[in-house]
Motif scaffolding. Structure first.
Motif, PDB file in Angstrom:
ATOM      1  N   GLU A   1       0.821  -1.204   0.000  1.00  0.00           N
ATOM      2  CA  GLU A   1       0.000   0.000   0.000  1.00  0.00           C
ATOM      3  C   GLU A   1       0.863   1.265   0.000  1.00  0.00           C
ATOM      4  O   GLU A   1       0.606   2.199  -0.758  1.00  0.00           O
ATOM      5  CB  GLU A   1      -0.943   0.021   1.217  1.00  0.00           C
ATOM      6  N   CYS A   2       1.878   1.293   0.842  1.00  0.00           N
ATOM      7  CA  CYS A   2       2.751   2.470   0.894  1.00  0.00           C
ATOM      8  C   CYS A   2       3.571   2.598  -0.387  1.00  0.00           C
ATOM      9  O   CYS A   2       3.794   3.710  -0.872  1.00  0.00           O
ATOM     10  CB  CYS A   2       3.659   2.409   2.123  1.00  0.00           C
ATOM     11  N   LEU A   3       4.007   1.480  -0.954  1.00  0.00           N
ATOM     12  CA  LEU A   3       4.750   1.527  -2.211  1.00  0.00           C
ATOM     13  C   LEU A   3       3.875   2.108  -3.316  1.00  0.00           C
ATOM     14  O   LEU A   3       4.286   3.007  -4.041  1.00  0.00           O
ATOM     15  CB  LEU A   3       5.243   0.134  -2.602  1.00  0.00           C
TER      16      LEU A   3
ATOM     17  N   VAL B   1       4.449   5.615  -5.425  1.00  0.00           N
ATOM     18  CA  VAL B   1       4.556   5.634  -6.885  1.00  0.00           C
ATOM     19  C   VAL B   1       3.476   6.550  -7.462  1.00  0.00           C
ATOM     20  O   VAL B   1       3.749   7.358  -8.366  1.00  0.00           O
ATOM     21  CB  VAL B   1       4.450   4.203  -7.458  1.00  0.00           C
ATOM     22  N   ARG B   2       2.265   6.440  -6.959  1.00  0.00           N
ATOM     23  CA  ARG B   2       1.159   7.251  -7.452  1.00  0.00           C
ATOM     24  C   ARG B   2       1.430   8.744  -7.236  1.00  0.00           C
ATOM     25  O   ARG B   2       1.150   9.564  -8.103  1.00  0.00           O
ATOM     26  CB  ARG B   2      -0.131   6.849  -6.741  1.00  0.00           C
ATOM     27  N   ARG B   3       2.011   9.089  -6.100  1.00  0.00           N
ATOM     28  CA  ARG B   3       2.304  10.486  -5.776  1.00  0.00           C
ATOM     29  C   ARG B   3       3.619  10.968  -6.367  1.00  0.00           C
ATOM     30  O   ARG B   3       4.002  12.118  -6.178  1.00  0.00           O
ATOM     31  CB  ARG B   3       2.363  10.665  -4.247  1.00  0.00           C
ATOM     32  N   ARG B   4       4.353  10.067  -7.030  1.00  0.00           N
ATOM     33  CA  ARG B   4       5.679  10.369  -7.602  1.00  0.00           C
ATOM     34  C   ARG B   4       6.620  10.905  -6.521  1.00  0.00           C
ATOM     35  O   ARG B   4       7.336  11.889  -6.708  1.00  0.00           O
ATOM     36  CB  ARG B   4       5.565  11.353  -8.769  1.00  0.00           C
TER      37      ARG B   4
ATOM     38  N   LEU C   1      12.277  -3.462  -5.982  1.00  0.00           N
ATOM     39  CA  LEU C   1      11.609  -3.138  -4.715  1.00  0.00           C
ATOM     40  C   LEU C   1      10.312  -3.925  -4.566  1.00  0.00           C
ATOM     41  O   LEU C   1      10.030  -4.468  -3.507  1.00  0.00           O
ATOM     42  CB  LEU C   1      11.342  -1.633  -4.641  1.00  0.00           C
ATOM     43  N   GLU C   2       9.537  -4.034  -5.645  1.00  0.00           N
ATOM     44  CA  GLU C   2       8.298  -4.817  -5.605  1.00  0.00           C
ATOM     45  C   GLU C   2       8.597  -6.287  -5.314  1.00  0.00           C
ATOM     46  O   GLU C   2       7.889  -6.929  -4.538  1.00  0.00           O
ATOM     47  CB  GLU C   2       7.542  -4.681  -6.923  1.00  0.00           C
ATOM     48  N   ALA C   3       9.651  -6.825  -5.927  1.00  0.00           N
ATOM     49  CA  ALA C   3      10.038  -8.227  -5.685  1.00  0.00           C
ATOM     50  C   ALA C   3      10.440  -8.423  -4.223  1.00  0.00           C
ATOM     51  O   ALA C   3      10.088  -9.437  -3.610  1.00  0.00           O
ATOM     52  CB  ALA C   3      11.177  -8.611  -6.622  1.00  0.00           C
ATOM     53  N   HIS C   4      11.168  -7.475  -3.671  1.00  0.00           N
ATOM     54  CA  HIS C   4      11.591  -7.570  -2.266  1.00  0.00           C
ATOM     55  C   HIS C   4      10.376  -7.578  -1.334  1.00  0.00           C
ATOM     56  O   HIS C   4      10.307  -8.374  -0.394  1.00  0.00           O
ATOM     57  CB  HIS C   4      12.521  -6.408  -1.927  1.00  0.00           C
TER      58      HIS C   4
END
Length: 88
Positions: free
Chosen positions: A53-55, A59-62, A79-82
């Protein structure tokens, strides 16, 4: 009284403050966002709660290019894989 020996940082995703022990440090390496679990990699870092959720909010807020002072687009794959590995 709160323990003042543990630094506090702000999550770039949800913008909530938390002790560094609860946050994941993220740095730019080879044009992508790299998790720095041990907080030892060189360079400017951004703090993030280790949740999807925080990731996605960051990303959405750049928020990553702003926090890391990087003008190019950043690859979020490592980062997503981690984070996916942490959940499993």
């Amino acid at each position: 009284m709160a323990d003042t020996s543990i630094p506090v940082r702000t999550c770039v995703g949800c913008r909530r403050r938390a002790p560094v022990t609860e946050l994941l440090r993220v740095v730019v390496r080879d044009g992508g966002l790299t998790p720095d679990s041990r907080r030892r990699l060189p360079g400017r870092g951004a703090s993030l709660h280790p949740t999807a959720e925080c990731l996605h909010a960051a990303v959405r807020r750049r928020a990553f290019p702003r926090a890391l002072r990087c003008s190019t687009s950043l690859e979020t794959g490592p980062l997503e894989a981690h984070l996916a590995q942490q959940v499993s």
